[in-house]
Design a protein around this motif. Structure first.
Motif: not given
Length: 409
Positions: A247-258, A260-265, A267-276
């Protein structure tokens, strides 16, 4: 063969005596040169030797680290880097964090296996306590997502019920041994056998170390299933502190993605899909540009009033298709082409194209000079190059070959 660690899984220190010490070698688990040291046998031990799917413990004998513990018949053999005096009294200290992790995973496996069989008839055929995650092999070709969810809910409910876990010792010929779940005893087994009971849920023959109450497991997370051996399914799981670390590792990853992607957790998946999608479009455009550049380079060479017999080109950006387009456009009946792509300080790709006989003769030598490997046919030899900085030597070799072919030039 019941050691102190099996009678009291919670003991962290223990005083005992050295029975024997002899020189030996230890082969590291990850491979490499063997480690020279000593095999030490003690009167008793709190360091568990590997067995029952559970890895061995780590700890200290005095101030000497124990690098491995294995079972040899009725003995636990401790591998240490320094000799110990037979007969000496020593203090054992246990690496408790490693031990408690193993206790949680092993007791968790017993619980999951028992409940999976009770709920769905899935028998456990083997299991592995891994460094990051553990796996139970179930004797069924399919486990549905709904079954995984129901199993997870059930085992965690039993953890909340604070069900006791006890260990009994029985004689190997005790008729009760036949009534408990078991995959059989080792051929060199000696002495009493241990039965681990989860009250009202499971009785299992086991040599490992276990918690004393299911509440010690804290929580179980089933990560899902993977295809196993023929008609088997692997169930992946975490127990206790491993769940918290995940859980701690996932939370750290979530904070880092937030960040980098400038949006909330959410919205991460949709943001990555747009980047791809953007990256795929850019790669496609880049490939088209490289093709156009390749054609222009070839046409520029062919437009010269007296084309040279040797054409050499290096470009940092490019691929095999880029080089082959140039070769196709220029033609290789009369011209010898040496093309390379990639970073000069790293590995790259090369293509030697030209008259068939010349390429067959020079191709392997070019690959050797570039510290790479390649293959070819019909006037083309291409492959990978590890030493791009030696392109100048290749060019000199090709120039010398052409000069020898045309001594009057």
């Amino acid at each position: 063969m019941v050691f102190r660690c099996q009678r009291d899984s919670w003991a962290r220190q223990f005083t005992t005596r050295v029975v024997s010490c002899r020189a030996a070698e230890l082969r590291p688990e990850g491979g490499g040169e063997p480690v020279h040291g000593f095999q030490v046998v003690l009167e008793d031990t709190i360091l568990f030797p590997e067995g029952g799917g559970q890895p061995d413990d780590r700890g200290l004998i005095g101030d000497v680290p124990v690098l491995r513990v294995t079972r040899r018949g009725p003995e636990a053999v401790h591998f240490v880097p320094a000799a110990l005096e037979p007969g000496a009294e020593v203090l054992l200290s246990l690496d408790w964090e490693r031990r408690f992790d193993h206790m949680q995973q092993h007791s968790g496996q017993h619980l999951i296996s028992a409940v999976a069989e009770q709920m769905f008839g899935f028998k456990t055929t083997s299991w592995e306590l891994g460094r990051q995650r553990s796996v139970i092999e179930l004797d069924t070709p399919v486990v549905t997502a709904e079954q995984v969810q129901a199993l997870e809910e059930s085992v965690n409910e039993k953890i909340r019920d604070r069900v006791p876990v006890t260990v009994r010792e029985l004689a190997a010929d005790d008729p009760e041994v036949e009534t408990v779940r078991s995959r059989g005893l080792p051929d060199d087994h000696a002495g009493p056998v241990r039965v681990v009971d989860i009250e009202g849920i499971d009785s299992n023959l086991c040599c490992g170390t276990h918690v004393s109450n299911l509440s010690d497991l804290q929580v179980i997370k089933l990560l899902g299933v993977e295809k196993g051996k023929k008609n088997k399914t692997n169930l992946v799981f975490l127990v206790g502190n491993r769940v918290l670390k995940s859980v701690e590792q996932s939370h750290s990853t979530e904070k880092a993605l937030t960040s980098l992607l400038k949006n909330g957790p959410g919205e991460h998946v949709e943001a990555v899909k747009r980047l791809q999608s953007s990256v795929k479009l850019l790669q496609k455009n880049n490939l088209n540009l490289l093709r156009d550049i390749a054609v222009l380079i070839a046409r520029d060479f062919k437009s010269k009033p007296a084309p040279k017999q040797l054409f050499v080109l290096h470009r940092k950006e490019g691929d095999s298709e880029f080089m082959n387009i140039i070769a196709n456009e220029i033609g290789t009946e009369e011209t010898l082409l040496f093309l390379t792509v990639g970073d000069e300080k790293e590995a790259g790709l090369f293509l030697l194209a030209g008259p068939v006989e010349a390429v067959e003769n020079l191709g392997p030598r070019v690959a050797e000079l570039l510290g790479g490997k390649g293959a070819g046919k019909r006037g083309r030899f291409q492959g990978k190059a590890a030493k791009m900085s030696r392109r100048g030597e290749v060019q000199a070799l090709l120039q010398e070959f052409i000069s020898n072919q045309n001594p009057g030039a």
